[in-house]
Every structure is written in C-alpha cells, then in structure tokens.
Write an enzyme that holds these catalytic residues in place. Structure first.
Site, PDB file in Angstrom:
ATOM      1  N   ARG A 121       0.824  -1.230   0.000  1.00 52.80           N
ATOM      2  CA  ARG A 121       0.000   0.000   0.000  1.00 52.80           C
ATOM      3  C   ARG A 121       0.848   1.264   0.000  1.00 52.80           C
ATOM      4  NH1 ARG A 121      -2.986  -3.077   3.699  1.00 52.80           N
ATOM      5  NH2 ARG A 121      -4.766  -4.033   2.669  1.00 52.80           N
ATOM      6  N   LYS A 143       2.289  11.457 -11.572  1.00 53.77           N
ATOM      7  CA  LYS A 143       1.422  10.614 -12.407  1.00 53.77           C
ATOM      8  C   LYS A 143       2.192   9.336 -12.694  1.00 53.77           C
ATOM      9  CE  LYS A 143      -1.558  13.831 -14.882  1.00 53.77           C
ATOM     10  NZ  LYS A 143      -1.923  14.408 -16.196  1.00 53.77           N
ATOM     11  N   GLU A 185       9.043  18.986 -25.061  1.00 47.23           N
ATOM     12  CA  GLU A 185       8.339  19.341 -23.812  1.00 47.23           C
ATOM     13  C   GLU A 185       8.891  20.654 -23.240  1.00 47.23           C
ATOM     14  OE1 GLU A 185       5.654  17.949 -22.682  1.00 47.23           O
ATOM     15  OE2 GLU A 185       5.647  15.855 -23.356  1.00 47.23           O
ATOM     16  N   LYS A 227       6.819  23.064 -14.047  1.00 53.13           N
ATOM     17  CA  LYS A 227       5.951  21.909 -13.766  1.00 53.13           C
ATOM     18  C   LYS A 227       5.612  21.865 -12.271  1.00 53.13           C
ATOM     19  CE  LYS A 227       4.479  17.367 -14.574  1.00 53.13           C
ATOM     20  NZ  LYS A 227       4.491  16.165 -15.361  1.00 53.13           N
ATOM     21  N   GLU A 237      -5.214  17.270 -10.814  1.00 52.62           N
ATOM     22  CA  GLU A 237      -5.896  17.700 -12.036  1.00 52.62           C
ATOM     23  C   GLU A 237      -7.414  17.767 -11.846  1.00 52.62           C
ATOM     24  OE1 GLU A 237      -4.057  15.803 -15.372  1.00 52.62           O
ATOM     25  OE2 GLU A 237      -5.064  17.111 -16.792  1.00 52.62           O
ATOM     26  N   ARG A 242      -3.924  22.030 -14.098  1.00 57.56           N
ATOM     27  CA  ARG A 242      -2.835  21.163 -14.572  1.00 57.56           C
ATOM     28  C   ARG A 242      -2.989  20.868 -16.068  1.00 57.56           C
ATOM     29  NH1 ARG A 242      -0.033  16.145 -11.217  1.00 57.56           N
ATOM     30  NH2 ARG A 242       1.317  15.491 -12.920  1.00 57.56           N
ATOM     31  N   ASN A 246      -0.958  19.993 -20.907  1.00 58.03           N
ATOM     32  CA  ASN A 246      -1.318  19.161 -22.054  1.00 58.03           C
ATOM     33  C   ASN A 246      -1.349  19.936 -23.367  1.00 58.03           C
ATOM     34  OD1 ASN A 246      -1.509  16.698 -20.727  1.00 58.03           O
ATOM     35  ND2 ASN A 246      -3.573  17.164 -20.011  1.00 58.03           N
ATOM     36  N   HIS A 249      -1.026  18.111 -26.594  1.00 58.34           N
ATOM     37  CA  HIS A 249      -1.233  16.688 -26.302  1.00 58.34           C
ATOM     38  C   HIS A 249      -2.549  16.134 -26.862  1.00 58.34           C
ATOM     39  CE1 HIS A 249       2.228  17.346 -23.794  1.00 58.34           C
ATOM     40  NE2 HIS A 249       2.199  16.129 -23.292  1.00 58.34           N
ATOM     41  N   HIS A 253      -1.404  12.945 -28.441  1.00 65.86           N
ATOM     42  CA  HIS A 253      -1.785  11.601 -27.978  1.00 65.86           C
ATOM     43  C   HIS A 253      -2.496  10.827 -29.089  1.00 65.86           C
ATOM     44  CE1 HIS A 253      -1.641  12.567 -23.398  1.00 65.86           C
ATOM     45  NE2 HIS A 253      -0.502  12.124 -23.837  1.00 65.86           N
ATOM     46  N   HIS A 266       6.892  10.181 -27.871  1.00 66.50           N
ATOM     47  CA  HIS A 266       5.927  11.080 -27.233  1.00 66.50           C
ATOM     48  C   HIS A 266       6.192  12.561 -27.592  1.00 66.50           C
ATOM     49  CE1 HIS A 266       3.127  12.521 -24.188  1.00 66.50           C
ATOM     50  NE2 HIS A 266       4.086  13.301 -23.709  1.00 66.50           N
TER      51      HIS A 266
HETATM   52  P1  NAD Z   1      12.105   5.884 -22.396  1.00 68.80           P
HETATM   53  O1  NAD Z   1      11.958   5.729 -20.953  1.00 68.80           O
HETATM   54  O2  NAD Z   1      11.658   4.774 -23.274  1.00 68.80           O
HETATM   55  O3  NAD Z   1      13.613   6.253 -22.736  1.00 68.80           O
HETATM   56  C1  NAD Z   1      13.983   6.462 -24.083  1.00 68.80           C
HETATM   57  C2  NAD Z   1      15.223   5.636 -24.458  1.00 68.80           C
HETATM   58  O4  NAD Z   1      16.374   6.261 -23.894  1.00 68.80           O
HETATM   59  C3  NAD Z   1      15.214   4.212 -23.934  1.00 68.80           C
HETATM   60  O5  NAD Z   1      15.725   3.352 -24.923  1.00 68.80           O
HETATM   61  C4  NAD Z   1      16.170   4.269 -22.746  1.00 68.80           C
HETATM   62  O6  NAD Z   1      16.787   3.032 -22.453  1.00 68.80           O
HETATM   63  C5  NAD Z   1      17.169   5.268 -23.230  1.00 68.80           C
HETATM   64  N1  NAD Z   1      17.910   5.990 -22.194  1.00 68.80           N
HETATM   65  C6  NAD Z   1      17.451   6.436 -21.003  1.00 68.80           C
HETATM   66  N2  NAD Z   1      18.384   7.160 -20.388  1.00 68.80           N
HETATM   67  C7  NAD Z   1      19.466   7.154 -21.177  1.00 68.80           C
HETATM   68  C8  NAD Z   1      20.753   7.748 -21.081  1.00 68.80           C
HETATM   69  N3  NAD Z   1      21.080   8.569 -20.084  1.00 68.80           N
HETATM   70  N4  NAD Z   1      21.651   7.533 -22.089  1.00 68.80           N
HETATM   71  C9  NAD Z   1      21.289   6.766 -23.157  1.00 68.80           C
HETATM   72  N5  NAD Z   1      20.084   6.210 -23.309  1.00 68.80           N
HETATM   73  C10 NAD Z   1      19.188   6.401 -22.321  1.00 68.80           C
HETATM   74  O7  NAD Z   1      11.311   7.190 -22.933  1.00 68.80           O
HETATM   75  P2  NAD Z   1      11.009   8.616 -22.280  1.00 68.80           P
HETATM   76  O8  NAD Z   1      10.788   9.517 -23.444  1.00 68.80           O
HETATM   77  O9  NAD Z   1      11.985   8.994 -21.253  1.00 68.80           O
HETATM   78  O10 NAD Z   1       9.610   8.362 -21.540  1.00 68.80           O
HETATM   79  C11 NAD Z   1       8.447   8.003 -22.258  1.00 68.80           C
HETATM   80  C12 NAD Z   1       7.429   7.490 -21.277  1.00 68.80           C
HETATM   81  O11 NAD Z   1       7.132   8.539 -20.352  1.00 68.80           O
HETATM   82  C13 NAD Z   1       6.112   7.078 -21.893  1.00 68.80           C
HETATM   83  O12 NAD Z   1       5.698   5.860 -21.329  1.00 68.80           O
HETATM   84  C14 NAD Z   1       5.146   8.191 -21.483  1.00 68.80           C
HETATM   85  O13 NAD Z   1       3.821   7.735 -21.334  1.00 68.80           O
HETATM   86  C15 NAD Z   1       5.717   8.606 -20.165  1.00 68.80           C
HETATM   87  N6  NAD Z   1       5.402   9.984 -19.744  1.00 68.80           N
HETATM   88  C16 NAD Z   1       4.912  10.145 -18.481  1.00 68.80           C
HETATM   89  C17 NAD Z   1       4.616  11.420 -18.037  1.00 68.80           C
HETATM   90  C18 NAD Z   1       4.141  11.592 -16.612  1.00 68.80           C
HETATM   91  O14 NAD Z   1       3.761  12.704 -16.237  1.00 68.80           O
HETATM   92  N7  NAD Z   1       4.180  10.572 -15.821  1.00 68.80           N
HETATM   93  C19 NAD Z   1       4.808  12.533 -18.855  1.00 68.80           C
HETATM   94  C20 NAD Z   1       5.322  12.322 -20.151  1.00 68.80           C
HETATM   95  C21 NAD Z   1       5.614  11.033 -20.590  1.00 68.80           C
HETATM   96  N1  GLY Z   2       2.465  15.246 -18.266  1.00 69.57           N
HETATM   97  C1  GLY Z   2       1.277  15.942 -17.869  1.00 69.57           C
HETATM   98  C2  GLY Z   2       1.086  15.993 -16.391  1.00 69.57           C
HETATM   99  O1  GLY Z   2       1.939  15.575 -15.651  1.00 69.57           O
HETATM  100  O2  GLY Z   2       0.061  16.460 -15.936  1.00 69.57           O
END
Ligand code: NAD
Ligand code: GLY
Length: 362
Positions: A121, A143, A185, A227, A237, A242, A246, A249, A253, A266
């Site tokens: 939990r 999130k 972003e 942020k 949100e 918040r 987006n 987005h 999306h 993304h």
């Molecule tokens: P990712 O986590 O897939 O990383 C991209 C690539 O970079 C991967 O192949 C990873 O292994 C590589 N990598 C990571 N760090 C590295 C480094 N220092 N050197 C070399 N390679 C490295 O992609 P991302 O763009 O970081 O994240 C995308 C994800 O984030 C999606 O699932 C999306 O839904 C999520 N997201 C969440 C939020 C949120 O608010 N929670 C916001 C935006 C996106």
């Molecule tokens: N990435 C959008 C949010 O965190 O609200």
C-alpha cells in the site's frame, strides 16, 4: 547544483538539478529519512551506463541495494511486468519497506512509481530520471501508471516521489533523437508559461542538441520549476489548471495512438500537436500568426517533425475521441494566446480542427 521544492499539502519533495549529482543520492535518502534498504528498477542499457556508479555510492554509505531490470521498451509499462516486480521485491525484502528508486526514462519512472504505490500500500519512491523528457516532465508530479491492452496509462494513480534527482551529466549518452524528444516538452513550457525560456531556446538550441551541460541544466531547472508550480496548484488535475501541461497533447496523444505508439516518440507527437494547436489558436484569432511562426520555426530548427507521415487524418480524429481530454462528447484543447500564455477551450468546432490538422496530415 540547484534545488526546487514541490510544495504540496503533506507530501512536498525536493527536485535536485545539476551535473554529477548522482553520487549524492545516499546523502539525500538519509536526510529524507527513507531508510537504508533500496530497490533500484532500471533497464539493461541504463544499468550498463549508470548502475555501477549508483551501486558504488550506495554501498559506500552502507545502504543495501538490489537491482531489478525490465525490458527497454514501452512494453515494460504493463500490469504483468509491474506485478512480476512486486512479487520479486516481496521475495527479496518481505520484512522491509525498501525505498524504490527509478533509474531510467519515463517508462521506468512510470512503472516504478506504480510498483511503489501498490507494494505494501505504498513504499517511498525516488526518481532518478535519465532522459531529458523524464527530467523535465515525467519524473515530476506523481502521475504513475502502466498501460493496458485497451490503452496507454489506463491503470494509474497519483503517487508523488519523495525526491527527484536530475543529474544532467547523465544526458551526455542520450541519442540526439531522445534529446529532441525532450526538447519538445521544454518548448511546450516556454509556450505555456515562460516567454524568456522560449527565447533562450531560440538562441541556444544548437548547444543543447550538442550536449552543452550549462544550457541543459538551465532548461531542466526552468522546466522543472514550471511543472512544480503547476502541480502545486492542481496536484490531482481536479481544478482544470494542470490541464495546461497538455498543450499539444490532444492531437499528440491521438497521433501516438493512431501510430500504434511505434511511429512517433511522445515528444515528437507532442511537437506535431503543438503545430496543430497553434494553427487552431490562429484560426480562432487568439494567437498572432507571427508568434505561431516562431513556434513552428523553433520546432523545425530543433529537428522535430513537420508533417504527420503515414497516418491518415481520419485515424487521428478517431483516436482523439478516445482521449481523456474529451469531456463527454466535447473536445478540449489548450490554445495559445501569446507566448507564455495559454487558455483551455472546450468544444472547438470540428471544422477548425480539421482545417488545422490538414496543414500537416495527409
Ligand atoms: P524511455 O523511458 O523509453 O527512454 C527512451 C530511451 O532512452 C530508452 O531506450 C532508454 O533506455 C534510453 N535511455 C534512457 N536514459 C538514457 C541515457 N542517459 N543515455 C542513453 N540512453 C538512455 O522514454 P522517455 O521519453 O523517457 O519516456 C516516455 C514514457 O514517459 C512514456 O511511457 C510516457 O507515457 C511517459 N510519460 C509520463 C509522463 C508523466 O507525467 N508521468 C509525462 C510524459 C511522458
Ligand atoms: N504530463 C502531464 C502531467 O503531468 O500532468
């Protein structure tokens, strides 16, 4: 090294930004009283690059540390992987409440946060984001989610980390496409809240793409601060504030979904969505065409996509209707009034959306 605090009722936390701050992790964990047992979730690539440095600094400070790797792919953000991890953590540390450390990009961050929220939990959770996108966006704000076959991020909660440690020197190994992805972003933050940041990007994008650490630290800090302030105003949100995060987005999306999450990353999809959002803003006489041109020019200069290739307009419009930003049958767009200022509009006429989309989609 700079520090920002995300100020929330009962669960405030620091965001630490700087070059070579990774070895300070155990010191921060100690200061925050997060215990001395850590579980690190990462992927093979990031583990190979930075796992050893993290382990050495933790062991030196007499922490116990166990690493679990997941596949380097969005496929790792699944309920199966999350519950497999939970089982492994339970077997490893049944008698403990370890702090869970996400070492990786947004995939590892979202997945680890979900695991931390559910295991017993809730156990303490720390983000060590290693992509630009994760440092400026996904590691902040709580999130956390996994994807379901029915759609992305469908099983998730708000679960704030206890610390975000963004070491900008880890970005030196990031492929250029991933730097661009994160820059989308950052450009978004400039458009929604900070014209000065936008101007900084116009002047410094080449340095950032080339890995200039001072410029990178500046944009990570500026973005994280924006942020943090937005999340403070509307943590879950529920107030519609918040929502401004987006910007780009609604279409972004839809482009990701219509492309099966394979065609565009993304940030790339968000860049396309920002182009459409600017075009809609101009058509609705909210934004001056000259401002929209500045956004388009910067996105192109950074090397973000200019056209949606291989996905029809119809598929994008269909995907849009399944988006969480649709309230009932009404669409909802974040639109730009001027650089640094946006407004949320509902029920934008479909004809306006279609005309704006037609400019970049076949
Ligand atoms: P990712 O986590 O897939 O990383 C991209 C690539 O970079 C991967 O192949 C990873 O292994 C590589 N990598 C990571 N760090 C590295 C480094 N220092 N050197 C070399 N390679 C490295 O992609 P991302 O763009 O970081 O994240 C995308 C994800 O984030 C999606 O699932 C999306 O839904 C999520 N997201 C969440 C939020 C949120 O608010 N929670 C916001 C935006 C996106
Ligand atoms: N990435 C959008 C949010 O965190 O609200």
């Amino acid at each position: 090294m700079k520090q920002i605090t995300v100020k929330l009722k009962g669960n405030s936390y620091p965001i630490v930004v700087g070059g070579h701050v990774l070895p300070l992790l155990p010191e921060f964990l100690r200061k925050l009283g997060l215990g001395t047992d850590a579980v690190v979730i990462t992927n093979p690539l990031v583990n190979r690059l930075y796992g050893k440095a993290l382990a050495v600094s933790m062991l030196k400070q007499r922490f116990s540390v166990k690493f679990f790797e997941v596949e380097d792919s969005e496929r790792a953000k699944s309920a199966e992987v999350a519950f497999d991890l939970i089982g492994k953590i339970a077997s490893y540390a049944a008698d403990k409440k370890p702090v869970i450390i996400a070492l990786g990009g947004g995939v590892v961050g979202d997945l680890s946060g979900f695991v931390a929220a559910v295991y017993k939990r809730g156990v303490p959770f720390v983000q060590v984001p290693t992509t630009l996108l994760a440092q400026v966006d996904s590691s902040i704000g709580g999130k956390v989610a996994v994807d379901l076959p029915q759609g992305k991020n469908l099983a998730g909660v708000f679960y704030q980390p206890r610390l975000v440690l963004a070491d900008t020197s880890l970005l030196s190994t990031l492929p250029r496409r991933q730097v661009r992805n994160g820059l989308a972003e950052v450009i978004k933050y400039g458009v929604i809240k900070d014209e000065q940041l936008f101007t900084f990007l116009e002047k410094n994008y080449t340095g950032i793409l080339d890995g200039d650490t001072a410029a990178l630290s500046h944009v990570v800090l500026a973005s994280a601060a924006i942020k943090a302030r937005v999340v403070e105003l509307d943590e879950k949100e529920t107030k519609g504030l918040r929502t401004i995060l987006n910007f780009g987005h609604t279409i972004g999306h839809a482009v990701e979904a219509a492309g099966g999450y394979k065609k565009y990353h993304h940030g790339e999809a968000v860049a396309l969505g920002m182009r459409v959002a600017c075009a809609i803003s101009c058509r609705m006489r909210l934004m001056k065409p000259l401002d929209a041109e500045r956004v388009e020019t910067l996105l192109s200069a950074v090397g973000l996509p200019e056209e949606i290739k291989g996905i029809s307009q119809d598929r994008i419009l269909k995907a849009m209707q399944f988006d969480k930003k649709f309230l009932g049958s009404k669409n909802r767009f974040v639109l730009c009034e001027a650089l640094g200022h946006v407004v949320v509009k509902e029920a934008v006429p479909l004809a306006v959306v279609v005309k704006a989309l037609r400019m970049i989609a076949g």
